[in-house]
Motif scaffolding. Sequence first.
Motif, mmCIF file in Angstrom:
data_model
loop_
_atom_site.group_PDB
_atom_site.id
_atom_site.type_symbol
_atom_site.label_atom_id
_atom_site.label_comp_id
_atom_site.label_asym_id
_atom_site.label_seq_id
_atom_site.Cartn_x
_atom_site.Cartn_y
_atom_site.Cartn_z
ATOM 1 N N ASP A 1 0.181 12.098 12.021
ATOM 2 C CA ASP A 1 -0.242 12.490 13.370
ATOM 3 C C ASP A 1 -0.929 13.848 13.380
ATOM 4 O O ASP A 1 -1.472 14.249 14.397
ATOM 5 C CB ASP A 1 0.948 12.462 14.337
ATOM 6 C CG ASP A 1 2.060 13.387 13.872
ATOM 7 O OD1 ASP A 1 2.080 13.737 12.673
ATOM 8 O OD2 ASP A 1 2.893 13.782 14.706
ATOM 9 N N GLN A 2 -0.903 14.564 12.249
ATOM 10 C CA GLN A 2 -1.606 15.848 12.241
ATOM 11 C C GLN A 2 -2.880 15.817 11.414
ATOM 12 O O GLN A 2 -3.556 16.825 11.260
ATOM 13 C CB GLN A 2 -0.666 16.938 11.744
ATOM 14 C CG GLN A 2 0.335 17.280 12.842
ATOM 15 C CD GLN A 2 1.332 18.327 12.424
ATOM 16 O OE1 GLN A 2 1.317 18.816 11.307
ATOM 17 N NE2 GLN A 2 2.218 18.654 13.342
ATOM 18 N N ILE B 1 0.855 -1.190 0.000
ATOM 19 C CA ILE B 1 0.000 0.000 0.000
ATOM 20 C C ILE B 1 0.892 1.241 0.000
ATOM 21 O O ILE B 1 1.868 1.298 0.740
ATOM 22 C CB ILE B 1 -0.902 0.033 1.252
ATOM 23 C CG1 ILE B 1 -1.802 -1.192 1.261
ATOM 24 C CG2 ILE B 1 -1.742 1.298 1.281
ATOM 25 C CD1 ILE B 1 -2.737 -1.232 2.419
ATOM 26 N N VAL B 2 0.549 2.194 -0.844
ATOM 27 C CA VAL B 2 1.241 3.488 -0.812
ATOM 28 C C VAL B 2 0.165 4.556 -0.682
ATOM 29 O O VAL B 2 -0.861 4.508 -1.369
ATOM 30 C CB VAL B 2 2.071 3.736 -2.092
ATOM 31 C CG1 VAL B 2 2.859 5.035 -1.964
ATOM 32 C CG2 VAL B 2 2.999 2.572 -2.382
ATOM 33 N N ILE B 3 0.403 5.472 0.226
ATOM 34 C CA ILE B 3 -0.607 6.502 0.512
ATOM 35 C C ILE B 3 0.046 7.876 0.404
ATOM 36 O O ILE B 3 1.178 8.050 0.847
ATOM 37 C CB ILE B 3 -1.160 6.285 1.943
ATOM 38 C CG1 ILE B 3 -1.889 4.946 2.003
ATOM 39 C CG2 ILE B 3 -2.081 7.425 2.359
ATOM 40 C CD1 ILE B 3 -2.264 4.521 3.391
ATOM 41 N N THR B 4 -0.652 8.842 -0.174
ATOM 42 C CA THR B 4 -0.115 10.208 -0.163
ATOM 43 C C THR B 4 -1.047 11.113 0.646
ATOM 44 O O THR B 4 -2.234 10.815 0.805
ATOM 45 C CB THR B 4 0.007 10.820 -1.579
ATOM 46 O OG1 THR B 4 -1.308 11.122 -2.053
ATOM 47 C CG2 THR B 4 0.717 9.907 -2.533
ATOM 48 N N SER B 5 -0.480 12.195 1.127
ATOM 49 C CA SER B 5 -1.262 13.105 1.970
ATOM 50 C C SER B 5 -0.600 14.480 1.972
ATOM 51 O O SER B 5 0.610 14.587 1.772
ATOM 52 C CB SER B 5 -1.272 12.542 3.397
ATOM 53 O OG SER B 5 -1.683 13.516 4.312
ATOM 54 N N LYS C 1 -6.757 14.934 10.829
ATOM 55 C CA LYS C 1 -7.869 14.834 11.788
ATOM 56 C C LYS C 1 -8.506 13.467 11.621
ATOM 57 O O LYS C 1 -9.572 13.316 11.019
ATOM 58 C CB LYS C 1 -8.870 15.947 11.530
ATOM 59 C CG LYS C 1 -8.310 17.299 11.872
ATOM 60 C CD LYS C 1 -9.379 18.380 11.797
ATOM 61 C CE LYS C 1 -8.743 19.743 11.679
ATOM 62 N NZ LYS C 1 -8.454 20.183 10.313
ATOM 63 N N ILE C 2 -7.812 12.448 12.116
ATOM 64 C CA ILE C 2 -8.318 11.081 12.050
ATOM 65 C C ILE C 2 -8.063 10.444 13.406
ATOM 66 O O ILE C 2 -7.367 11.021 14.243
ATOM 67 C CB ILE C 2 -7.598 10.262 10.955
ATOM 68 C CG1 ILE C 2 -6.072 10.376 11.122
ATOM 69 C CG2 ILE C 2 -7.992 10.733 9.562
ATOM 70 C CD1 ILE C 2 -5.279 9.520 10.155
ATOM 71 N N SER C 3 -8.623 9.259 13.635
ATOM 72 C CA SER C 3 -8.442 8.642 14.945
ATOM 73 C C SER C 3 -6.976 8.263 15.134
ATOM 74 O O SER C 3 -6.246 8.031 14.167
ATOM 75 C CB SER C 3 -9.311 7.390 15.039
ATOM 76 O OG SER C 3 -8.810 6.418 14.148
ATOM 77 N N ALA C 4 -6.611 8.183 16.415
ATOM 78 C CA ALA C 4 -5.227 7.821 16.719
ATOM 79 C C ALA C 4 -4.934 6.429 16.163
ATOM 80 O O ALA C 4 -3.821 6.132 15.728
ATOM 81 C CB ALA C 4 -5.025 7.843 18.225
ATOM 82 N N ARG C 5 -5.977 5.601 16.136
ATOM 83 C CA ARG C 5 -5.761 4.223 15.663
ATOM 84 C C ARG C 5 -5.390 4.211 14.172
ATOM 85 O O ARG C 5 -4.431 3.548 13.779
ATOM 86 C CB ARG C 5 -7.047 3.422 15.908
ATOM 87 C CG ARG C 5 -6.876 1.996 15.521
ATOM 88 C CD ARG C 5 -7.951 1.104 16.116
ATOM 89 N NE ARG C 5 -7.962 -0.121 15.365
ATOM 90 C CZ ARG C 5 -9.029 -0.656 14.830
ATOM 91 N NH1 ARG C 5 -10.202 -0.076 14.983
ATOM 92 N NH2 ARG C 5 -8.943 -1.770 14.159
ATOM 93 N N LEU C 6 -6.137 4.985 13.400
ATOM 94 C CA LEU C 6 -5.835 5.020 11.964
ATOM 95 C C LEU C 6 -4.470 5.674 11.728
ATOM 96 O O LEU C 6 -3.666 5.185 10.935
ATOM 97 C CB LEU C 6 -6.931 5.758 11.184
ATOM 98 C CG LEU C 6 -6.682 5.898 9.684
ATOM 99 C CD1 LEU C 6 -6.464 4.542 9.024
ATOM 100 C CD2 LEU C 6 -7.845 6.606 8.988
ATOM 101 N N ALA C 7 -4.231 6.781 12.471
ATOM 102 C CA ALA C 7 -2.922 7.445 12.312
ATOM 103 C C ALA C 7 -1.812 6.444 12.608
ATOM 104 O O ALA C 7 -0.809 6.373 11.898
ATOM 105 C CB ALA C 7 -2.833 8.644 13.246
ATOM 106 N N GLY C 8 -2.025 5.642 13.629
ATOM 107 C CA GLY C 8 -1.036 4.625 13.999
ATOM 108 C C GLY C 8 -0.801 3.656 12.850
ATOM 109 O O GLY C 8 0.337 3.322 12.522
#
Length: 442
Positions: A251-252, A242-246, A254-261
């Motif tokens: 960690d910045q 999986i490759v994701i861009t943002s 606005k998503i849950s800590a779980r997803l950020a993790g």
Amino acid sequence: MQACEISDGWTQFLEYAKSRCSLAAFGNWLAPIKVFNSTPEEVVLLVPNIFVKEYLLTNYKKDLCAFLPVYADGEPAIQFMVDSPKAASNPVLQPLKEPVIEEKRSVKLNKNYRFENFIEGPTNQFVKSAGMGVAARPGQSYNPLFIWGGVGLGKTHILHSIGHYINENHKKLKVQCITTEAFINELVDSLRNKSIEKLKQYYRSEVDVLLVDDIQFLQNRLNFEEEFIHMIEDLINQNKQIVITSDTRPDQLKISARLAGRLEWGLVAHLGVPELETRVAIIQSKAELKGLDIPGPVAFFMAERIHLNVRQLEGAVNKLCAECRLMNMNINLEVVEKALKDMLQITLAASVSVEQILKAVAIVFQVRVSDLKGSCRTQKLAFARQIAMYLAKKIIKQPLTILAASFCKTHSTLIYAAERIENLLKTDEDLRDQVEIIMRNI
Ligand code: ADP
Ligand code: MG
């Protein structure tokens, strides 16, 4: 409601939607829709393809209910027909079938977005290497690879490069490239149609490499996070890359800590604004792709003045190419200044005063501009001041003595400050982020 009132309803809806979406979105999605038939109970819309229907229902369902008839169950009373080119020669239009799950919203990879065309420099080298690593051994190195950086700095370029490389070198692997918006729409549909298992099955069995562009669109969509996390975990557990861009680091967002993790599980790589030499090389490479030769000093002149992002640089090259071809002129500084007058002015105007720099620094460091101008030497203030001096030297084209005077300093203090920050920036990623934010604010 009479038929004409209903088409009026559609016209009003279009006007309403036009004021709420981008011109491009309106032109691509809404303008091509036609009213085929309308009765007081129902409207039949002609859409060019299935995605237009999905776009309309996903984004405007509530609004459609306000303008058009509504079924008893509260759904907008709309039937859709696909107005395909075939249908034009055949007067019997085919009613729209429900989407087949395999008909995915995969993005076509841009043919120019390849590793070979990606010019590297200190601020993007790491991301390019990470991308190449992942492309060489999908699922076996960093998973997920999370690429983040400002607008127009090459995130999509790297993402598509990975896709091309895998398509060409791992022919058995199926690559799926998708925007987060489309991915969410797909999730929404499958949840609505209760076909989420089918969708998961599709990704589980049909996709080997998932490229997700612009994950920031997942922010504030909490109800999809859970499914998204499961999907990612599922794929990673099967060693599917999986490759994701943002545009923001995990960690910045606005998503849950779980997803950020989860997003930080593999490797997080930052794409920065290219420095001057890289910008010069990018300008020359983009021009070469267009069959144009931009002499070094001219490229340098442009790169010095256009420094916010690469998309801007590319725009400048395109404009220059178009003007030179049209007027049959050779490229020199005079021609560039004339052709790019607006762009260069904007960039210069955006970087005029020391005051603006101080304000932007003050915001990020949470200090007062008056303190930055003063002589107080607490560590925080002194450091913030040095950053302001570094930026002033980098951005404002004025003699150093004048710049230094704006800070009530000598010019050697300004040079010392600028050099210190320049050195720190080579290794301190947090500082690079801070400076990038300040630059954007300026
Ligand atoms: P983002 O997705 O980060 O907003 P893109 O990947 O769309 O940015 O890049 C914007 C434009 O800049 C694209 O045309 C891309 O080819 C170009 N670009 C960005 N970085 C580079 C680079 N290092 N070398 C060559 N072209 C680049
Ligand atoms: Mg992009």
